[in-house]
Design a protein around this motif. Structure first.
Motif, short mmCIF file in Angstrom:
data_model
loop_
_atom_site.label_atom_id
_atom_site.label_comp_id
_atom_site.label_asym_id
_atom_site.label_seq_id
_atom_site.Cartn_x
_atom_site.Cartn_y
_atom_site.Cartn_z
N GLY A 1 0.86 -1.03 0.09
CA GLY A 1 -0.07 0.29 -0.17
C GLY A 1 0.74 1.30 0.09
O GLY A 1 1.94 1.07 0.39
N SER A 2 0.29 2.20 -0.44
CA SER A 2 0.89 3.74 -0.52
C SER A 2 0.39 4.40 0.79
O SER A 2 -0.54 4.21 1.06
CB SER A 2 0.50 4.32 -1.70
N ARG A 3 1.27 5.48 1.41
CA ARG A 3 1.02 6.15 2.62
C ARG A 3 1.24 7.63 2.05
O ARG A 3 2.37 8.06 1.06
CB ARG A 3 1.93 5.79 3.71
N THR A 4 0.53 8.54 2.48
CA THR A 4 0.74 10.21 2.43
C THR A 4 1.99 10.38 3.53
O THR A 4 2.02 10.20 4.48
CB THR A 4 -0.47 10.70 2.59
N VAL A 5 3.03 11.15 3.12
CA VAL A 5 4.16 11.39 3.79
C VAL A 5 4.03 13.09 3.45
O VAL A 5 4.62 13.51 2.41
CB VAL A 5 5.34 10.80 3.31
N ASP A 6 4.45 13.58 4.66
CA ASP A 6 4.93 15.14 4.85
C ASP A 6 6.40 15.06 5.26
O ASP A 6 6.58 14.84 6.47
CB ASP A 6 3.85 15.95 5.67
N LEU A 7 7.31 15.18 4.19
CA LEU A 7 8.85 14.94 4.56
C LEU A 7 9.24 15.97 5.55
O LEU A 7 10.01 15.73 6.61
CB LEU A 7 9.60 15.18 3.41
N GLU A 8 8.84 17.33 5.62
CA GLU A 8 9.33 18.27 6.60
C GLU A 8 8.53 18.23 7.91
O GLU A 8 9.33 18.02 8.84
CB GLU A 8 8.95 19.48 6.35
N LEU A 9 7.50 17.62 7.88
CA LEU A 9 6.70 17.44 9.45
C LEU A 9 7.16 16.19 9.83
O LEU A 9 7.51 16.07 11.11
CB LEU A 9 5.01 17.38 9.20
N GLU A 10 7.32 14.91 8.99
CA GLU A 10 7.98 13.79 9.68
C GLU A 10 9.45 13.96 10.27
O GLU A 10 9.64 13.27 11.21
CB GLU A 10 7.98 12.94 8.49
N ALA A 11 10.14 14.77 9.56
CA ALA A 11 11.46 15.06 9.98
C ALA A 11 11.54 15.76 11.32
O ALA A 11 12.15 15.49 12.50
CB ALA A 11 12.05 15.84 8.88
N GLN A 12 10.58 16.71 11.53
CA GLN A 12 10.37 17.41 12.95
C GLN A 12 9.97 16.42 13.90
O GLN A 12 10.28 16.64 15.16
CB GLN A 12 9.26 18.42 12.73
N ILE A 13 8.95 15.67 13.58
CA ILE A 13 8.40 14.73 14.63
C ILE A 13 9.45 13.63 15.13
O ILE A 13 9.73 13.38 16.25
CB ILE A 13 7.18 13.91 14.08
N ASP A 14 10.29 13.13 14.07
CA ASP A 14 11.32 12.09 14.37
C ASP A 14 12.43 12.94 15.20
O ASP A 14 12.78 12.28 16.17
CB ASP A 14 12.14 11.75 12.99
N ILE A 15 12.79 14.13 15.23
CA ILE A 15 13.82 14.88 15.85
C ILE A 15 13.11 14.97 17.31
O ILE A 15 13.65 14.89 18.14
CB ILE A 15 14.12 16.33 15.38
#
Length: 370
Positions: free
Chosen positions: A147-161
């Motif tokens: 399956g495919s998933r929607t990704v917000d690269l900038e927001l996901e990076a902030q969440i990981d940090i």
């Protein structure tokens, strides 16, 4: 012949009389068959209007003549003059009998808004089960790589940090708590050691000064240790609030955002599958419903993404401000303690408005407060 003529005339004259007698007898028979009350007569005044007294009696007799079991409402007949073009008006009201009470019953009208609570709960369970099934299928398909998933690269990076920083802050918090525990044990030992030196200073006259110096030193170290312990505990409390309340609240919003993202992708996948299939009378309603659900979950996903971005921004500002003050406090307190600068250590606590409990003094009891 004259007699015959007279007889014939007599018979002809008697015919109207006979007919009048028959008519009167028929009218009397009809009057006997009808209810014998004043309702059969409607008296009229000389002006051509109804007599109100007789009209009231007519209404009352009409009420008595109605069967009680029919449960009819009270009836009022209003008549007008003969010169009026309007007919009699019958007004209905609730019948209130003096000797007999009628049960107020009527047709029950069911509104469309009234629904069975059991059916509503069943519908909620059905929607929840369907939504859970779709989300579970989406999660499994993502893990399997189908399956495919929607990704917000900038927001996901902030969440990981943020998650990585939370783990590091938790480690600092754990080490600071360990330091506080060990420092408390050392201060407690220094107090006991100072008391022991002071006791020996009184009992050993030849070593009175030596034991006295060591007793004063240990007591001074214990006092400075308590001051440092207050600064460290204040640092721990502030970092604990930041990690376990402020950051945790933001991560809860992140979890809601991720759930909204999974629902959005699940309904997006359903809509894409329906659009790839045939379009006929059976599938068009399903496509429209799927489009409506997809749009609703898309709006929810966009709202949660905006909420997460705002909370991350405010969290970063709050984190920098809080940690800046706490790190300055920790550094100044540790440096002043190991340098033996008691005045600088006390000045550091005053700068951050930290109040220490007086040793050996407990909080006042409720009786003393009164």
């Amino acid at each position: 012949m004259s007699d015959c003529g007279n007889d014939t005339a007599t018979l002809d004259a008697s015919k109207p009389a006979t007919e009048e007698v028959k008519s009167n007898s028929e009218e009397s028979a009809m009057a006997q068959e009808s209810p014998k009350n004043s309702a059969a007569e409607i008296p009229v005044t000389s002006n051509g209007e109804l007599d109100e007294a007789h009209e009231h009696g007519f209404n009352m007799d009409l009420k008595r003549s109605l069967p009680a079991g029919l449960g009819l409402s009270e009836t009022q007949i209003t008549s007008h003059g003969f010169d009026s073009t309007k007919e009699g008006i019958i007004e209905g009201g609730a019948f209130q009998g003096s000797q007999r009470t009628q049960s107020k019953s009527g047709p029950v009208i069911l509104a469309d808004e009234i629904k069975n609570p059991a059916m509503e709960k069943l519908e909620l369970v059905r929607k929840w089960s369907l939504n859970t099934y779709k989300c579970t299928r989406q999660i499994i398909s993502e893990k399997l790589g189908r399956g495919s998933r929607t990704v917000d690269l900038e927001l996901e990076a902030q969440i990981d940090i943020l998650r990585d920083n939370k783990k590091k802050y938790e480690n600092i918090l754990k080490l600071a708590q360990t330091l506080s525990t060990q420092l408390f044990q050392m201060v407690h030992t220094q107090k006991q050691l100072g008391d022991a030196f002071a006791d020996l200073s009184l009992k050993s006259l030849e070593l009175h000064e030596e034991f006295g110096y060591n007793a004063d030193t240990q007591k001074l170290l214990a006092k400075n240790g308590e001051t440092l312990l207050g600064a460290i505990n204040f640092f721990i409390a502030s970092v604990n609030t930041l990690v376990n309340k402020t950051i945790e609240d933001t991560l809860m919003t992140v979890k809601q955002y991720e759930s909204a993202r999974i629902e959005y992708d699940a309904y997006r996948t359903d809509l894409e599958e329906l659009n790839l299939g045939p379009r006929d009378a059976n599938t068009l309603p399903k496509i429209e419903q799927s489009q409506h659900l997809f749009q609703a979950h898309k709006e929810k996903y966009d709202k949660m993404r905006s909420d997460v971005s705002i909370k991350l921004k405010f969290l970063e500002e709050n984190k920098v401000k809080v940690l800046h003050n706490q790190l300055v406090l920790f550094h100044n307190a540790i440096a002043a303690y190991f340098a033996g600068n008691q005045k600088q250590l006390e000045q550091t606590l005053k700068q951050f408005h930290i109040k220490l409990k007086t040793p050996g003094v407990d909080a006042p009891s409720w009786l003393e407060e009164q």
